[in-house]
Design an enzyme around this catalytic site. Structure first.
Site, mmCIF file in Angstrom:
data_model
loop_
_atom_site.group_PDB
_atom_site.id
_atom_site.type_symbol
_atom_site.label_atom_id
_atom_site.label_comp_id
_atom_site.label_asym_id
_atom_site.label_seq_id
_atom_site.Cartn_x
_atom_site.Cartn_y
_atom_site.Cartn_z
ATOM 1 N N CYS A 101 0.841 -1.200 0.000
ATOM 2 C CA CYS A 101 0.000 0.000 0.000
ATOM 3 C C CYS A 101 0.877 1.251 0.000
ATOM 4 O O CYS A 101 2.098 1.179 0.095
ATOM 5 C CB CYS A 101 -0.929 0.005 1.216
ATOM 6 S SG CYS A 101 -0.047 0.146 2.793
ATOM 7 N N ASP B 103 -3.949 10.397 -29.048
ATOM 8 C CA ASP B 103 -2.987 10.210 -30.116
ATOM 9 C C ASP B 103 -3.781 10.105 -31.421
ATOM 10 O O ASP B 103 -4.988 9.874 -31.409
ATOM 11 C CB ASP B 103 -2.184 8.927 -29.867
ATOM 12 C CG ASP B 103 -1.268 8.576 -31.016
ATOM 13 O OD1 ASP B 103 -0.543 9.467 -31.489
ATOM 14 O OD2 ASP B 103 -1.290 7.411 -31.445
ATOM 15 N N ASP C 192 -1.767 4.434 -28.520
ATOM 16 C CA ASP C 192 -1.556 3.027 -28.877
ATOM 17 C C ASP C 192 -0.120 2.682 -29.219
ATOM 18 O O ASP C 192 0.211 1.508 -29.363
ATOM 19 C CB ASP C 192 -2.431 2.665 -30.086
ATOM 20 C CG ASP C 192 -1.831 3.185 -31.394
ATOM 21 O OD1 ASP C 192 -1.452 4.378 -31.439
ATOM 22 O OD2 ASP C 192 -1.716 2.396 -32.340
ATOM 23 N N ASP D 151 3.841 6.537 -27.260
ATOM 24 C CA ASP D 151 2.845 7.047 -26.303
ATOM 25 C C ASP D 151 3.040 6.507 -24.897
ATOM 26 O O ASP D 151 2.353 6.938 -23.972
ATOM 27 C CB ASP D 151 1.424 6.662 -26.774
ATOM 28 C CG ASP D 151 1.070 7.223 -28.130
ATOM 29 O OD1 ASP D 151 1.396 8.391 -28.373
ATOM 30 O OD2 ASP D 151 0.482 6.486 -28.948
#
Length: 728
Positions: free
Chosen positions: A44, A447, A627, A631
């Site tokens: 955590c 994009d 994609d 990116d």
């Protein structure tokens, strides 16, 4: 209209204007020690901050970053610092630490942890069913020796089951207490142990009530929440490792004796490297021989191949398409643009893992409050009655009734329900906090190629040509694997065109296709080679004999749902931005077609990340949809991210959500569902709060036995789960 152009391309396209990568490279100099430790027990945000605080407090440590997804910490320190020096510091903070073994990076430790949790959950579920059956007999009126026998049988089932199933809670609680701190597992462990100890005490005294069913049911519910949380986390892998995996392992090096195949790690700056058609560049460098075309979409997102000739700079990761090239290496190994991009992603990934979920924030003050309340109840009743047995029973009831089971299920239950809903609509949620972050989005960055468009060109002016010219163009196009030739061939065939009788068809690498038709030379290809003029659109030129050259114009095909998605997002009040590595005319044309007023053209990977950072500094909360390999850093830097299933592996790994279908239509639905999910999470916290407000005073007042407390806790958990299912 807002349009921004990138600065001139440097010899290293992926590392120009990349201060983050340069800073990381500076840390890798021999003057600093670079240490990576595995932290298998962190789970955590509180664990992360504890480790970083302990390490950064040391004067010899320059920086320490914990990556929760990878469960490791990266330390930059003085040259004489070793892993053996850092491990005791982490252990003193209450966490297990090991020096990272690179050979074990691919091990599926996450799957092993998941199987372990699932096995403990199954044991707790099986034991709780059996003990509940015995409890029903006691509740039905069994008395005396019969009741005691059932209690002892329950003890025989529960003791080993709790000892095995609750071990994750006991282990984490002991580690925290050894480091003189508290976490959520401490009150959980105390509640379970007190329920068992109290039940054994009552059974040994032939008491009327035993609470073995409460102890095992408590363990089962808590393990359910822990396993749901683990499943959401286990789907995420390191995008940086995915990028590094794309590096070419071997290359053909030119020597005085000819070609030899060597490991890329054996290459040095200045070596000559041969890259065959279809091969990926293993190094950054400059072309010294050969002509071809390059697919640069991996790094820049450019839709179409670019002409490659001697003197042109190339980057690792680019693909050679049509002709053999000889490259003189200018950067190898960690210095290549592909590796620097991986460094950018790793930095952004570490930043992402610092995000603290709603449950983490709500739990910060929970553990000490529960302990104080239970201790006060014990001391108060001991002083009032002088009966240790009564005081222990009431303290156990307080601990059980305040057990954070509902709080622990508040987020996973909603996440699971929302994930199921979105999965049926074609979206796969990969990150535990993705929905919460998605609900906060007010800016969506797209994009272009492969995201808003299908990444494949289509002919726009086929009807402007005569049937004769189309037949010739089809015959030439069939002799080439160029994307424009393939698109032209597909369109001509769909129009019922048959290829002309063109002979001597040959492809000239980097230029186009030539042949002979009725004794005339015919050409299809680049404007400069064919003799065509200038056009603002993507074009392939056709010339028949001495006649004038004519242009086939192309546009990128829109992805299904692109127009409706952009319109719905705009109508919902979100800011939509288009950021692409493609050329200015192509990006401007698409932005005008979709009604996007904010766009950026010719953006390199670091430019996309910089744009996301700028939007964030301006107060925006950004969702990135992309994609490509170019990116990945932007997907990690954004507040939330989505990639299509057709994206590269690295982009899918870097994103929080994967779009399974070919349409963009589910994206607005994802934003709406995320906002509903966040409301349900807050409602669950409200339910858990009111449950404690009502039930805790009753337990403190001695009006709830541990059994009633366990039942109340179970009811609150069921209520939270049912509220979460409303999303479905």
């Amino acid at each position: 209209m807002t349009a921004t152009l990138r600065p001139p391309v440097s010899a290293c396209p992926a590392c120009s204007a990349a201060p983050a990568a340069e800073a990381l490279a500076a840390l890798d100099t021999p003057t600093d020690a670079h240490i990576v430790l595995s932290l298998p027990t962190i789970h955590c945000a509180a664990c992360m901050s504890s480790v970083e605080r302990a390490l950064n407090a040391l004067p010899q440590v320059h920086s320490a970053r914990v990556n929760l997804t990878l469960k490791r910490v990266t330390i930059e320190a003085d040259p004489d610092v070793t892993a053996e020096d850092m491990i005791p510091v982490v252990q003193a903070a209450g966490y297990e630490a090991h020096e990272l073994d690179n050979t074990a990076l691919a091990a599926t430790a996450t799957d092993k942890a998941g199987r372990d949790l699932l096995m403990r959950l199954a044991v707790a579920g099986f034991a709780s069913m059996n003990v509940m059956l015995l409890s029903v007999a006691v509740w039905s009126g069994a008395e005396g020796p019969t009741r005691d026998l059932f209690h002892w049988i329950s003890a025989a089932i529960v003791l080993p089951a709790v000892g095995f199933s609750a071990m994750p809670f006991f282990r984490n609680a002991w580690t925290a207490l050894s480091a003189r701190r508290l976490n959520m597992d401490v009150p959980i462990s105390l509640a379970i142990l007190l329920a068992v100890v109290t039940s054994l005490w009552e059974t040994s005294l032939s008491g009327e009530h035993a609470y073995f069913d409460a102890a095992i049911a408590l363990t089962f519910f808590l393990l359910t929440g822990r396993y749901l949380d683990h499943r959401t986390r286990s789907m995420a892998r390191s995008a940086a490792e995915e990028l590094t995996a794309l590096e070419v392992p071997r290359a053909w090096r030119l020597t005085d004796d000819g070609e030899e195949q060597v490991s890329v790690s054996a290459l040095a700056v200045g070596d000559l490297v041969r890259v065959r058609p279809g091969g990926r560049m293993p190094v950054d460098g400059e072309i010294v021989a050969g002509t071809s075309e390059l697919d640069r979409s991996l790094l820049t997102g450019e839709t179409l191949p670019v002409f490659a000739e001697p003197g042109r700079a190339v980057s690792a990761g680019e693909v050679n398409l049509t002709g053999p090239l000889t490259i003189r290496a200018s950067a190898v190994g960690r210095d290549t643009s592909l590796h620097r991009m991986a460094d950018l992603v790793a930095i952004a990934e570490s930043g992402r893992s610092r995000y603290t979920s709603l449950a983490d924030r709500a739990a910060k003050l929970y553990a000490p409050g529960v302990h104080i309340l239970s201790a006060l109840a014990f001391l108060g009743w001991l002083a009032w009655t002088g009966d240790m047995r009564v005081a222990v029973n009431i303290a156990a009831a307080v601990l059980i009734i305040t057990c954070p089971c509902a709080l622990g299920l508040a987020v996973p239950a909603v996440t699971t329900a929302a994930s199921g809903r979105l999965f049926r609509r074609g979206l796969l949620i990969k990150d535990a906090t993705a929905l919460e972050r998605l609900a906060q989005v007010d800016t969506v960055v797209f994009d272009k190629t492969g995201t808003l468009t299908a990444g494949t060109p289509e002919v726009t002016n086929l009807g402007d040509f005569t049937r004769r010219d189309l037949e010739i163009a089809l015959a030439l196009g069939e002799g080439s694997s160029h994307p424009l030739s393939r698109a032209l061939t597909e369109a001509a065939r769909a129009a019922g065109i048959k290829p002309a009788a063109v002979t001597d068809v040959a492809e000239v690498p980097g230029h186009g296709t030539t042949g002979t038709w009725h004794g005339q030379e015919v050409r299809l290809g680049r404007a400069a080679w064919v003799g065509g003029g200038r056009t603002d659109q993507t074009a392939a030129w056709l010339r028949v004999g001495d006649g004038p050259a004519q242009a086939f114009t192309f546009t990128d095909r829109l992805r299904e749902g692109a127009e409706t998605t952009v319109r719905q997002l705009t109508e919902a009040g979100l800011k939509v931005v288009l950021v692409s590595g493609d050329t200015t005319p192509a990006v401007e044309s698409l932005a005008r077609r979709l009604g996007i007023t904010h766009w950026v053209a010719e953006a390199l990977p670091q430019d996309k990340t910089a744009r996301i950072d700028l939007l964030t500094r301006e107060g925006g909360t950004v969702l990135m949809v992309g994609d490509g390999l170019n990116d990945t850093a932007a997907l990690r830097a954004a507040h939330a991210s989505i990639s299509p299933a057709s994206a590269l592996d690295a982009a899918r790994v870097a994103s929080d959500i994967v779009l399974l279908g070919g349409s963009l239509d589910p994206i607005p639905e994802a934003l709406r569902t995320a906002r509903k999910a966040t409301r349900r999470i807050r409602e669950n916290f409200t339910i858990a709060t009111w449950y404690n407000v009502i039930a805790v005073p009753l337990a403190v007042a001695g009006l709830c036995s541990p059994l009633i407390a366990a039942l109340a806790m179970s009811i609150s958990s069921i209520t939270v789960s049912v509220n979460a299912l409303r999303l479905r």
